[in-house]
Design an enzyme around this catalytic site. Structure first.
Site, PDB file in Angstrom:
ATOM      1  N   LYS A   1      -0.277   5.123  25.584  1.00 12.67           N
ATOM      2  CA  LYS A   1      -1.939   5.207  25.211  1.00 12.67           C
ATOM      3  C   LYS A   1      -2.596   4.179  25.840  1.00 12.67           C
ATOM      4  O   LYS A   1      -2.506   2.907  25.137  1.00 12.67           O
ATOM      5  CB  LYS A   1      -2.151   5.707  23.743  1.00 12.67           C
TER       6      LYS A   1
ATOM      7  N   GLU B   1       1.805  -8.097  20.828  1.00 14.64           N
ATOM      8  CA  GLU B   1       1.188  -9.023  21.435  1.00 14.64           C
ATOM      9  C   GLU B   1      -0.164  -8.997  21.177  1.00 14.64           C
ATOM     10  O   GLU B   1      -0.865  -8.081  21.555  1.00 14.64           O
ATOM     11  CB  GLU B   1       1.397  -8.579  23.080  1.00 14.64           C
TER      12      GLU B   1
ATOM     13  N   CYS C   1      -6.046 -12.571  26.332  1.00 16.26           N
ATOM     14  CA  CYS C   1      -5.516 -13.099  25.163  1.00 16.26           C
ATOM     15  C   CYS C   1      -4.985 -14.527  24.945  1.00 16.26           C
ATOM     16  O   CYS C   1      -5.351 -15.276  24.110  1.00 16.26           O
ATOM     17  CB  CYS C   1      -4.397 -12.086  24.858  1.00 16.26           C
TER      18      CYS C   1
ATOM     19  N   GLU D   1     -10.889 -15.645  17.682  1.00 16.15           N
ATOM     20  CA  GLU D   1     -11.039 -15.183  19.013  1.00 16.15           C
ATOM     21  C   GLU D   1     -12.252 -14.481  19.237  1.00 16.15           C
ATOM     22  O   GLU D   1     -12.719 -13.456  18.531  1.00 16.15           O
ATOM     23  CB  GLU D   1      -9.745 -14.163  19.186  1.00 16.15           C
TER      24      GLU D   1
HETATM   25  P1  NAD Z   1      -7.551  -3.093  19.901  1.00 17.87           P
HETATM   26  O1  NAD Z   1      -6.675  -3.753  18.850  1.00 17.87           O
HETATM   27  O2  NAD Z   1      -9.020  -2.733  19.623  1.00 17.87           O
HETATM   28  O3  NAD Z   1      -7.023  -2.014  20.662  1.00 17.87           O
HETATM   29  C1  NAD Z   1      -5.967  -1.858  21.504  1.00 17.87           C
HETATM   30  C2  NAD Z   1      -5.291  -0.704  21.560  1.00 17.87           C
HETATM   31  O4  NAD Z   1      -5.021  -0.160  20.331  1.00 17.87           O
HETATM   32  C3  NAD Z   1      -6.515   0.347  22.168  1.00 17.87           C
HETATM   33  O5  NAD Z   1      -5.558   1.395  23.015  1.00 17.87           O
HETATM   34  C4  NAD Z   1      -6.741   1.123  20.817  1.00 17.87           C
HETATM   35  O6  NAD Z   1      -7.243   2.428  20.979  1.00 17.87           O
HETATM   36  C5  NAD Z   1      -5.632   1.314  19.911  1.00 17.87           C
HETATM   37  N1  NAD Z   1      -5.825   1.419  18.544  1.00 17.87           N
HETATM   38  C6  NAD Z   1      -6.990   1.106  17.827  1.00 17.87           C
HETATM   39  N2  NAD Z   1      -6.742   1.425  16.435  1.00 17.87           N
HETATM   40  C7  NAD Z   1      -5.394   1.642  16.486  1.00 17.87           C
HETATM   41  C8  NAD Z   1      -4.670   2.098  15.105  1.00 17.87           C
HETATM   42  N3  NAD Z   1      -5.052   2.066  13.995  1.00 17.87           N
HETATM   43  N4  NAD Z   1      -3.301   2.650  15.454  1.00 17.87           N
HETATM   44  C9  NAD Z   1      -2.996   2.451  16.769  1.00 17.87           C
HETATM   45  N5  NAD Z   1      -3.642   2.192  17.837  1.00 17.87           N
HETATM   46  C10 NAD Z   1      -4.984   1.664  17.599  1.00 17.87           C
HETATM   47  O7  NAD Z   1      -7.626  -4.211  21.094  1.00 17.87           O
HETATM   48  P2  NAD Z   1      -8.472  -4.526  22.359  1.00 17.87           P
HETATM   49  O8  NAD Z   1     -10.036  -4.623  21.753  1.00 17.87           O
HETATM   50  O9  NAD Z   1      -8.452  -3.046  23.131  1.00 17.87           O
HETATM   51  O10 NAD Z   1      -8.103  -5.472  23.301  1.00 17.87           O
HETATM   52  C11 NAD Z   1      -8.367  -6.858  22.843  1.00 17.87           C
HETATM   53  C12 NAD Z   1      -7.442  -7.546  22.087  1.00 17.87           C
HETATM   54  O11 NAD Z   1      -6.142  -7.511  22.552  1.00 17.87           O
HETATM   55  C13 NAD Z   1      -7.358  -8.860  21.749  1.00 17.87           C
HETATM   56  O12 NAD Z   1      -7.274  -9.370  20.341  1.00 17.87           O
HETATM   57  C14 NAD Z   1      -6.461  -9.679  22.627  1.00 17.87           C
HETATM   58  O13 NAD Z   1      -6.261 -11.049  22.434  1.00 17.87           O
HETATM   59  C15 NAD Z   1      -5.462  -8.829  22.733  1.00 17.87           C
HETATM   60  N6  NAD Z   1      -4.336  -8.817  23.623  1.00 17.87           N
HETATM   61  C16 NAD Z   1      -3.190  -9.530  23.669  1.00 17.87           C
HETATM   62  C17 NAD Z   1      -2.284  -9.581  24.628  1.00 17.87           C
HETATM   63  C18 NAD Z   1      -1.088 -10.263  24.415  1.00 17.87           C
HETATM   64  O14 NAD Z   1       0.055 -10.197  25.212  1.00 17.87           O
HETATM   65  N7  NAD Z   1      -0.868 -10.883  23.320  1.00 17.87           N
HETATM   66  C19 NAD Z   1      -2.670  -9.120  25.926  1.00 17.87           C
HETATM   67  C20 NAD Z   1      -3.909  -8.584  26.074  1.00 17.87           C
HETATM   68  C21 NAD Z   1      -4.717  -8.427  25.152  1.00 17.87           C
END
Ligand code: NAD
Length: 491
Positions: free
Chosen positions: A195, A269, A303, A400
């Site tokens: 997804k 991650e 991230c 963050e």
């Molecule tokens: P997010 O957690 O809001 O969403 C990530 C994904 O999870 C989306 O596809 C979202 O639809 C889904 N999601 C949301 N709620 C969910 C739930 N309850 N159950 C399952 N899936 C759910 O994050 P974002 O705003 O899309 O991305 C930014 C974040 O991602 C930042 O915190 C960043 O640091 C992190 N990030 C980490 C890495 C890494 O490798 N460590 C890489 C890229 C981004």
């Protein structure tokens, strides 16, 4: 003593490049995207669609299907059937051929992928063209090579696939994150339900077209679009064997609670708050480029972004002068223009988060600096921003922000900067700038970070593991370390 006037040079009148826009004429977006299940694009049982927009213009790009529980169920069933009947029975060599084919097709259509990534996500075309898409192809090439060598990669351990992998990705590197997840899963012999994030689903759907073109057996890769609720249906599905999640620490915690007590494996991650540390013996010009790249690259939607800067006191003035001059020359604007350094913020929601943090920083007493730059009228934009007079306990130094906002502090000694750098809930990445190899080794062993760059920043390679400690998650992606979480072992 009179306060020194702002030392940044004002280039705004004579520092203009002629526009160099990337053409979008060759891009054919569908008006409506369905779900990719069992090798076909199918209408969602939910009957619902949501809009995906271009954050640089606020114009709608397409309607995208919103998968409900029944849709996720159909995707998992297809993945299970493909696993039992076909994919788990194929030799590693045969699996590898399919993965190589995907890699080559991504390369062939790299220009299309890059343009779609920039349209849907707001990142500068230079980045999607030179970083995201080539790296995505490189990950498929890299893992294709391992598919028939698992016994060599993990000698005497009898590696076996897990089954169905549920994968959930964020919006900052949509195509690259899909590659980080799908390529090792397939190489290890698993099938996939992925997804993508709701604000950037289009390159994953384009990848679905490539997967069809590559002739992968139906159901080996399924792509379902939707919001967090769709993701939670994957997480809670009984027939999913592994969850690979990249996203915020908050959602990561919800997922870990949901799968606690089940047999599901997990890789998380999550967020970061990297310290970029400049010692007095650092190559200053190179370090300034590293700071700029570390926090303003991809609008700070990274991230591992170097969002905290620690400068040794003796070089503070020169680093700040050069940093402000360099910031003044950054081009903010149209992501499709090849001159652009800082594109659009990914969504209205994220724009509000960043603007709120800038207000918080000011309220906390820190001093803000933003260079003069003209911002487009429509779309979501934040100028490159830095804060000085920051305290370690300030929220802008601890939390963050995920935007182009840098919190700066000084230090005198190695032990002081180590204590400050390690003083956050996160532990994803860090950067060290110094002329001394011994100092680098000393720092890398003591920094609580999964990745430490020395005299560079934000460099990625498919053969290199990536991942964090503490609230930045667990498990690794990339390299052999990224293959292991998709396998179980007899020994
Ligand atoms: P997010 O957690 O809001 O969403 C990530 C994904 O999870 C989306 O596809 C979202 O639809 C889904 N999601 C949301 N709620 C969910 C739930 N309850 N159950 C399952 N899936 C759910 O994050 P974002 O705003 O899309 O991305 C930014 C974040 O991602 C930042 O915190 C960043 O640091 C992190 N990030 C980490 C890495 C890494 O490798 N460590 C890489 C890229 C981004």
């Amino acid at each position: 003593m009179a306060k020194k006037k702002d030392i940044a040079i004002d280039y705004s009148s004579d520092w203009n490049f002629a526009p160099a826009p990337e053409s979008t004429a060759h891009i054919k977006l569908k008006k409506k995207y369905d779900l990719f299940i069992d090798g076909k694009f199918v209408k969602p049982k939910s009957g619902k669609y949501f809009e995906t927009i271009n954050p640089a213009t606020e114009e709608k790009l397409a309607d995208v299907a919103e998968a409900n529980k029944a849709d996720v169920d159909a995707a998992v069933k297809a993945a299970r059937k493909a696993y039992d009947n076909e994919w788990s029975k194929l030799s590693g060599k045969e699996r590898g051929k399919y993965i190589y084919r995907i890699a080559r097709l991504i390369q062939e259509k790299a220009r299309e992928f890059a343009v779609i990534e920039s349209l849907d996500g707001g990142k500068p075309i230079r980045e999607s063209r030179d970083i995201d898409i080539p790296l995505a192809a490189a990950h498929f090439f890299y893992y294709a090579g391992w598919a028939d060598k698992l016994e060599y990669a993990f000698p005497n351990r009898k590696p076996q696939s897990l089954g169905v992998a549920g994968q959930i990705t964020p919006w900052n590197f949509p195509m690259l994150m899909a590659a980080w997840k799908i390529a090792p899963a397939l190489a290890a012999g698993n099938t996939v339900v992925l997804k993508p994030a709701e604000t950037t689903p289009l390159t994953a759907l384009k990848l679905a077209e490539i997967i069809q073109e590559a002739g992968l057996p139906d159901g080996v890769v399924n792509i379902v679009t939707g919001y967090g609720e769709t993701g939670s249906h994957i997480v809670n599905h009984k027939d999913v064997d592994k969850i690979a999640f990249t996203g915020s620490t908050g959602v990561g915690k919800i997922i870990m609670k949901a799968i606690a007590g089940t047999n599901k494996k997990s890789t998380m991650e999550l967020g970061g708050k990297a310290a970029n540390i400049i010692f007095e013996d650092a190559p200053i010009d190179q370090a300034v480029e590293g700071i700029i790249n570390g926090i303003f690259f991809n609008q700070g939607h990274v991230c591992c972004a170097g969002s905290r800067l620690y400068i040794q006191e003796s070089v503070y003035d020169i680093v700040m002068r050069k940093l402000k001059d360099r910031m003044q020359a950054l081009v903010v604007g149209d992501p499709m223009d090849k001159n652009t350094d800082i594109g659009a913020i990914n969504s209205k929601k994220q724009l509000k988060v960043i603007e709120d943090y800038i207000k918080i920083g000011k309220k906390e007493g820190a001093t803000v600096y933003q260079p003069k730059c003209a911002m487009p009228k429509k779309g979501y934009w934040v100028p490159p921003t830095l804060f000085t007079d920051v305290a370690q306990s300030n929220r802008i130094s601890q939390e963050e922000i995920f935007g182009p906002v840098l919190a700066i502090q000084t230090f005198r000694t190695v032990s002081e900067v180590l204590a400050k750098a390690n003083n956050t809930p996160f532990g994803l990445s860090a950067g060290v700038w110094t002329d001394k190899g011994s100092k680098i080794f000393n720092m890398t062993t003591k920094l609580n970070a999964g990745i430490v760059w020395a005299n560079t920043f934000n460099k990625f390679d498919p053969a290199s593991p990536f991942g964090g400690y503490k609230e930045s998650g667990h498990g690794r992606e990339g390299g052999l370390h990224g293959l292991e979480p998709y396998l179980k072992f007899d020994a």
